[in-house]
Motif scaffolding. Structure first.
Motif, mmCIF file in Angstrom:
data_model
loop_
_atom_site.group_PDB
_atom_site.id
_atom_site.type_symbol
_atom_site.label_atom_id
_atom_site.label_comp_id
_atom_site.label_asym_id
_atom_site.label_seq_id
_atom_site.Cartn_x
_atom_site.Cartn_y
_atom_site.Cartn_z
ATOM 1 N N GLU A 33 0.859 -1.179 0.000
ATOM 2 C CA GLU A 33 0.000 0.000 0.000
ATOM 3 C C GLU A 33 0.894 1.226 0.000
ATOM 4 N N GLU A 34 0.820 2.013 -1.038
ATOM 5 C CA GLU A 34 1.720 3.155 -1.143
ATOM 6 C C GLU A 34 1.491 4.157 -0.024
ATOM 7 N N PHE A 35 2.582 4.676 0.514
ATOM 8 C CA PHE A 35 2.593 5.660 1.600
ATOM 9 C C PHE A 35 2.011 5.124 2.912
ATOM 10 N N ALA A 76 6.584 12.412 10.562
ATOM 11 C CA ALA A 76 6.554 11.721 9.272
ATOM 12 C C ALA A 76 5.311 10.881 9.039
ATOM 13 N N THR A 77 4.681 10.359 10.116
ATOM 14 C CA THR A 77 3.522 9.489 9.931
ATOM 15 C C THR A 77 2.355 9.930 10.811
ATOM 16 N N LEU A 119 15.649 10.407 2.424
ATOM 17 C CA LEU A 119 15.011 11.045 3.570
ATOM 18 C C LEU A 119 14.301 10.010 4.444
ATOM 19 N N LEU A 120 13.092 9.613 4.090
ATOM 20 C CA LEU A 120 12.347 8.694 4.946
ATOM 21 C C LEU A 120 13.005 7.314 5.060
ATOM 22 N N PHE A 125 6.200 15.127 4.033
ATOM 23 C CA PHE A 125 7.436 14.733 4.714
ATOM 24 C C PHE A 125 8.300 13.835 3.837
ATOM 25 N N THR A 126 7.844 13.572 2.605
ATOM 26 C CA THR A 126 8.690 12.889 1.611
ATOM 27 C C THR A 126 8.713 13.708 0.320
#
Length: 588
Positions: free
Chosen positions: A56-58, A160-161, A218-219, A69-70
């Protein structure tokens, strides 16, 4: 309401919400949305087939990545198809080059950070381990001269999440200005790092533009890499406190021999620490991070699997969400004996090697190799090296006392693989200074350089021998003192000439000269040698008074245990470890 109730249950009870009955491995659940949760080890491995299941993307389960944040670019860890192949190919090459320096940077990072800690209480210990993880990984990617702020990394991880539930988002909504500023600071340091142009050139070779290359640094590096290593480092460090002193010494002896043989932490010395590797793998099995993976079926398929109730064939629809629980897959009794027990020798020997095909924490069997056509973590080997090396150094040279014993219940979703409550340090000290000085002399000077500044003092030690039959001993008894500044005394023999020391029911007094410690005393080490192998000593208590002629402070230590041949006992004022193997004989 079903989705909100599902989210609430998962956040409230964590992995226990998904506890399987082992009759079925694919169970329909609502964890904020309807899905099938996979819990059996072999069934979970079927979800690794990228032809049948895509990421599942992201998304990371019930959490999703905030796209700003990406920079709006899907990270490698949750991308698919040709985009995933490009992203992962780039990261695999970055990590392969970085991996060469991980052993030496691990040693440097751990010891350099420890030199800043001191020996007093550390309520921010987990943040300090984040700095250890960052200093281990980042110089190998961005260059030695690159410096990233641990607080920026911490804030970026927080921002970030977010939880996917709309209600939870509304309830937990907060201003993220600090977190976004931290991200901008990190990106700025990436772009001014000494290897930035080399990294951009490498990204270009994989068909990535500057923005795409920066996003993959980054992430995946700061969130999955640095933060992931920190979480597993916290769990590994805490798990050391759950095994016996004898087991810790066994791990120490193995690591010390390898470090001495190869002159420090090297790839070769890490290869000669199979027990430490087994310990780390058992930590990752018992405390997995991530706890599950979120996938979507790419086409209709039938999954066949076997449980205690027999053989099953389950039809999965195209587009159906399938979530694989690493937590329960790594507790499957069909492949792991006594899965709820922490057994650090589990992955040793031929049988241990065979179990590695069931160890799936890195989104693939441990016996597999990360590749662009699978979803296995490209940083697997780097993570294992950093964890093994860090824990080897902590356990080989240092001692500590936690503020409270660590526990894992599987109910604290926000803590992930870490203990239910934050790990905090009550005291921390150099346990084996001679070994540290021999193997890492420059770091030794940085860590206990202040020890030369303490004045010599007199110390009065009092002991009380128990009244059990055979409590007395004719062995040589020694004590070592530790203060809160990191100073520690030499081995001090407790002996009065022409006197029979340590007789049953007797108290002894020993005045010691020229001892290099200062108040307060936070720990003592009490032990006896092997000159009388079967002459065990039952010690009830010890007291230590500094500068007795000037009525200096006194520190009392309750012992109440047998001290056997070459038995070392570490005590804090007011208490000690329990008498693990006393038979509690009756008084005569």
């Amino acid at each position: 309401m079903g989705n909100q109730v599902g989210t609430a249950r998962l956040l409230g009870w964590g992995n226990q919400t998904l506890k399987p009955n082992r009759e079925e491995d694919f169970v329909e659940k609502n964890i904020g949305f309807p899905c099938r949760v996979v819990t059996g080890n072999k069934a979970v491995q079927s979800v690794f087939d990228i032809e049948l299941f895509k990421k599942e993307e992201f998304c990371f389960g019930v959490a999703e990545v905030r796209r700003d944040f990406t920079e709006g670019i899907c990270p490698s860890v949750s991308s698919n198809g040709k985009i995933h192949e490009k992203n992962k190919g780039f990261l695999m090459e970055v990590i392969a080059k970085a991996g060469e320096g991980i052993p030496s940077s691990t040693a440097s990072s751990v010891l350099s950070n420890i030199s800043k800690w001191g020996s007093t209480a550390m309520s921010d210990f987990e943040s300090k381990l984040l700095a250890v993880a960052a200093d281990t990984v980042l110089p190998n990617i961005f260059g030695e001269s690159s410096s990233f702020n641990a607080e920026d990394i911490r804030l970026y991880i927080i921002g970030a999440t977010e939880v996917r539930s709309c209600i939870v988002k509304a309830l937990t909504s907060k201003n993220l200005d600090e977190e976004r500023q931290a991200m901008r600071s990190i990106i700025g340091k990436i772009k001014t790092s000494e290897r930035y142009q080399q990294l951009m050139d490498l990204g270009h070779a994989y068909g990535l533009g500057e923005a795409e290359t920066t996003a993959q640094l980054l992430l995946p590096v700061f969130f999955n890499g640095v933060a992931g290593i920190r979480a597993n480092l916290v769990s590994s460090f805490a798990r050391l406190d759950t095994i016996s002193a004898e087991d810790r010494e066994e791990l120490r002896e193995e690591a010390l021999a390898a470090l001495k043989k190869h002159g420090g932490l090297t790839r070769e010395s890490l290869e000669e620490m199979p027990k430490m590797e087994s310990f780390v793998l058992e930590v990752l099995r018992a405390c997995p991070s991530p706890m599950f993976w979120s996938t979507i079926a790419t086409r209709p398929t039938t999954v066949e699997y076997t449980t205690d109730s027999g053989e099953h064939a389950l039809k999965i629809k195209e587009g159906e969400r399938v979530y694989a629980s690493s937590y329960w897959a790594l507790r499957d009794p069909a492949v792991f004996d006594k899965p709820e027990d922490f057994m650090w020798r589990r992955f040793l020997g031929p049988e241990g090697d065979a179990r590695r095909k069931h160890h799936v924490i890195f989104h693939g069997r441990l016996t597999d190799t990360p590749a662009v056509n699978n979803h296995m973590c490209p940083g697997r080997d780097v993570s294992l090296s950093a964890l093994k090396g860090s824990i080897a150094i902590f356990n080989t040279f240092f001692g500590w006392e936690l503020q409270e014993p660590p526990v894992w219940t599987g109910t604290k979703m926000t803590r992930g693989s870490q203990p239910d409550y934050e790990v905090k340090i009550k005291s921390f000290w150099v346990q084996h200074p001679e070994d540290l000085k021999e193997i890492f002399p420059s770091h030794f000077r940085d860590i206990i350089d202040e020890a030369d500044d303490v004045d010599d003092i007199d110390v009065l030690v009092k002991t009380k021998t128990g009244t059990y039959s055979g409590s007395g001993t004719n062995s040589n008894v020694y004590i070592r003192l530790f203060d809160d500044k990191g100073h520690q005394s030499r081995e001090l023999q407790l002996d009065v000439w022409w006197k029979n020391d340590f007789e049953k029911g007797q108290e002894g007094q020993y005045k010691l000269k020229d001892v290099k410690v200062a108040a307060p005393i936070v720990k003592i080490e009490l032990f006896r040698d092997g000159c009388q192998p079967d002459d065990d000593w039952y010690c009830e208590s010890v007291s230590v008074q500094l500068n007795p002629d000037n009525s200096g402070p006194t520190y009392d230590f309750s012992v109440n245990r047998w001290i056997r041949q070459n038995d070392h006992v570490w005590l804090c004022p007011g208490g000690c470890e329990g008498p693990q193997d006393d038979v509690n004989p009756k008084d005569d």
